[in-house]
Design a protein around this motif. Structure first.
Motif, short mmCIF file in Angstrom:
data_model
loop_
_atom_site.label_atom_id
_atom_site.label_comp_id
_atom_site.label_asym_id
_atom_site.label_seq_id
_atom_site.Cartn_x
_atom_site.Cartn_y
_atom_site.Cartn_z
N ARG A 90 48.24 34.84 27.57
CA ARG A 90 49.25 34.43 26.59
C ARG A 90 48.65 33.56 25.48
NH1 ARG A 90 52.57 34.69 31.32
NH2 ARG A 90 52.01 32.61 32.06
N VAL A 91 47.65 32.74 25.81
CA VAL A 91 47.04 31.87 24.81
C VAL A 91 46.27 32.68 23.76
CG1 VAL A 91 45.27 30.10 24.43
CG2 VAL A 91 46.94 29.82 26.26
N VAL A 92 45.61 33.76 24.18
CA VAL A 92 44.72 34.49 23.25
C VAL A 92 45.28 35.83 22.81
CG1 VAL A 92 42.66 33.34 24.13
CG2 VAL A 92 43.35 35.56 25.11
N GLY A 93 46.51 36.14 23.19
CA GLY A 93 47.11 37.40 22.73
C GLY A 93 46.45 38.61 23.35
N ALA A 94 46.38 38.61 24.67
CA ALA A 94 45.69 39.69 25.39
C ALA A 94 46.56 40.18 26.53
CB ALA A 94 44.36 39.17 25.94
N ARG A 95 46.11 41.25 27.17
CA ARG A 95 46.71 41.72 28.41
C ARG A 95 45.93 41.11 29.58
NH1 ARG A 95 47.98 48.05 26.65
NH2 ARG A 95 49.51 47.46 25.04
N PRO A 96 46.60 40.85 30.70
CA PRO A 96 45.90 40.20 31.81
C PRO A 96 44.61 40.90 32.22
CG PRO A 96 48.26 40.15 32.19
CD PRO A 96 48.06 40.99 30.96
N LEU A 97 44.58 42.21 32.18
CA LEU A 97 43.37 42.95 32.54
C LEU A 97 42.18 42.57 31.67
CD1 LEU A 97 42.19 45.48 34.16
CD2 LEU A 97 42.80 46.81 32.13
N GLU A 98 42.46 42.07 30.45
CA GLU A 98 41.42 41.86 29.44
C GLU A 98 40.78 40.48 29.49
OE1 GLU A 98 43.04 44.71 25.84
OE2 GLU A 98 44.06 42.79 26.16
N VAL A 99 41.25 39.59 30.35
CA VAL A 99 40.72 38.22 30.33
C VAL A 99 40.28 37.79 31.72
CG1 VAL A 99 42.07 37.51 28.32
CG2 VAL A 99 43.01 37.18 30.63
N VAL A 100 39.31 36.90 31.74
CA VAL A 100 38.90 36.25 32.97
C VAL A 100 38.34 34.88 32.60
CG1 VAL A 100 36.52 37.13 33.00
CG2 VAL A 100 37.66 36.56 35.16
N VAL A 101 38.52 33.91 33.49
CA VAL A 101 37.96 32.57 33.32
C VAL A 101 36.75 32.47 34.25
CG1 VAL A 101 38.38 30.11 33.62
CG2 VAL A 101 40.17 31.57 32.65
N MET A 102 35.61 32.09 33.67
CA MET A 102 34.38 32.04 34.47
C MET A 102 33.29 31.31 33.68
SD MET A 102 32.95 35.96 34.09
CE MET A 102 32.25 36.54 32.52
N ASN A 103 32.28 30.82 34.36
CA ASN A 103 31.05 30.31 33.77
C ASN A 103 31.31 29.27 32.68
OD1 ASN A 103 29.66 32.23 35.38
ND2 ASN A 103 29.96 33.79 33.80
#
Length: 425
Positions: A90-103
């Protein structure tokens, strides 16, 4: 909004502000034994008061469950990154499949460049903004060398026209067109850290891809600051940190976006790791990397649970506020700051705002180019209890942040600035 240079006006706007309660959800840093006016969220965001509880919860899980914390707690670590996915999207205007938090940010940038900087034949050039944040410069230089190219030839830096401080979109697009036969990648900051300029990411993406290149962005200064529509803009990839506008702690974890059209492309080169392997088969410990679909397939190692716990607390505040409301308040706050600086009437030989005046071409930050005694001015502001940011050789960055800054704070900053410029320098 029609602004007025009065304390009463500022206080009236604060009373009308539907987000004003959020200020009390953050700790205020102390200067001179009182709450500072903090305009440095573009460098490190304030600590959410809820962060400690989220962190303590995972510390207790570690104490109580040890290795079984991966499976048996109310927030099992095996899937912890998934708790952050929808809010991040929601913060970056994406679909959930398209984002991950890591590193962390530069690690993720290098991982993306492994996949999306694929020079072949005459296509080897990278277009970026001149004066990009040093970490981006170093990443691009080293990637060019890694592939056997001279960075001076491979990395094309774009600079403003003589006498100007920011890049014109038409000049960026013209450079893409001029280099289209040799272009492999366009990789820029979404917002230039020094000037505060927001680039037209949609137009740049369209032009870069039309030229046959991949297009990506470093959103360190854009995520949590401006409205982003990464999916709709068709961006190939993006990376960002979470410790600036996203208030997730010093050295906090990072985010990655990979457009869904790449989600199932297992043939796309990448540096693989265990945590990116298909989760249903991960614990079979077999050879042969099978990437998870989407951005999650770029994960390397176990999730950073403690930094992610802090980030979870911050993301809940973003969900509570909503990016559209935050952006609306941000435009008013920064507009008020610009208005008050104009009211001071400082001569351009003394001070100049080098951030674009168009609200759509900037985020929270205004960069003040101080022509005389810049460091002295910075020190005076700090002595007055105002925390801002100094960038060599003579720029003071001021970033009123809508989650925790107020109109009254902007007014009081401008009053101190006026006294400093007219009475002490």
């Amino acid at each position: 909004m029609n602004y007025s240079n009065t304390l009463a006006f500022a206080q009236e706007q604060d009373q009308k502000d539907p987000l004003r309660h959020l200020k009390d959800r953050f700790y205020a840093p102390q200067l001179n034994k009182q709450d500072a006016i903090y305009f440095c969220g573009n460098s490190l965001g304030l600590q959410p008061k809820s962060a400690q509880a989220y962190l303590d919860h995972e510390m207790q899980n570690w104490a109580d469950f040890a290795v079984e914390g991966h499976f048996k707690t109310d927030t099992p670590w095996l899937h912890y990154h998934e708790l952050l996915t929808e809010a991040t999207a929601r913060v970056v205007g994406a679909r959930p499949l398209e984002v991950v938090v890591m590193n962390q940010l530069t690690v993720n940038l290098h991982l993306m460049l492994v996949s999306f900087y694929r020079p072949q034949g005459k296509r080897f050039k990278i277009i970026t903004e001149g004066g990009a944040f040093p970490s981006d410069q170093y990443a691009l230089e080293s990637q060019a060398r890694f592939h056997g190219y001279n960075p001076d030839e491979a990395v094309v830096e774009l600079f403003p026209r003589e006498g100007e401080h920011t890049l014109r979109t038409e000049d960026i697009l013209a450079s893409i067109e001029a280099h289209k036969e040799e272009l492999a990648l366009v990789m820029m900051g979404g917002i230039n850290y020094y000037t505060g300029q927001v680039f037209d990411m949609e137009a740049i993406t369209k032009a870069g891809q039309a030229a046959g290149a991949f297009v990506g962005f470093d959103l360190a200064h854009a995520a949590g600051n401006v409205l982003l529509h990464l999916h709709d803009w068709n961006v190939d990839f993006a990376v960002w940190c979470t410790y600036k506008y996203m208030n997730s702690g010093p050295g906090g974890t990072s985010g990655v976006f990979v457009h869904e059209r790449h989600a199932h492309n297992a043939a796309l080169p990448r540096f693989a790791g265990w945590w990116g392997h298909e989760v249903k088969e991960r614990f079979q410990m077999k050879k042969g990397f099978i990437p998870m679909p989407g951005a999650a397939g770029w994960q390397l190692s176990n999730a950073q649970i403690l930094p992610m716990a802090v980030h979870r607390a911050a993301l809940e505040l973003f969900d509570e506020a909503g990016m559209e409301q935050l952006r609306a308040k941000s435009e008013q706050l920064t507009g008020f700051l610009e208005f008050l600086i104009d009211e001071i009437g400082a001569d351009k030989s003394q001070l100049e705002v080098i951030t674009p005046r168009d609200p759509q071409a900037r985020g929270c930050q205004l960069s003040l180019l101080v022509k005389q005694n810049a460091r002295q001015l910075f020190d005076l502001l700090m002595e007055a209890g105002i925390i801002v940011d100094y960038r060599e050789p003579n720029v003071i960055r001021v970033a009123p942040t809508p989650l925790y800054n107020s109109f009254e704070e902007v007014y009081r900053f401008a009053e101190v600035l006026r006294v400093c410029l007219t009475g002490k320098l």
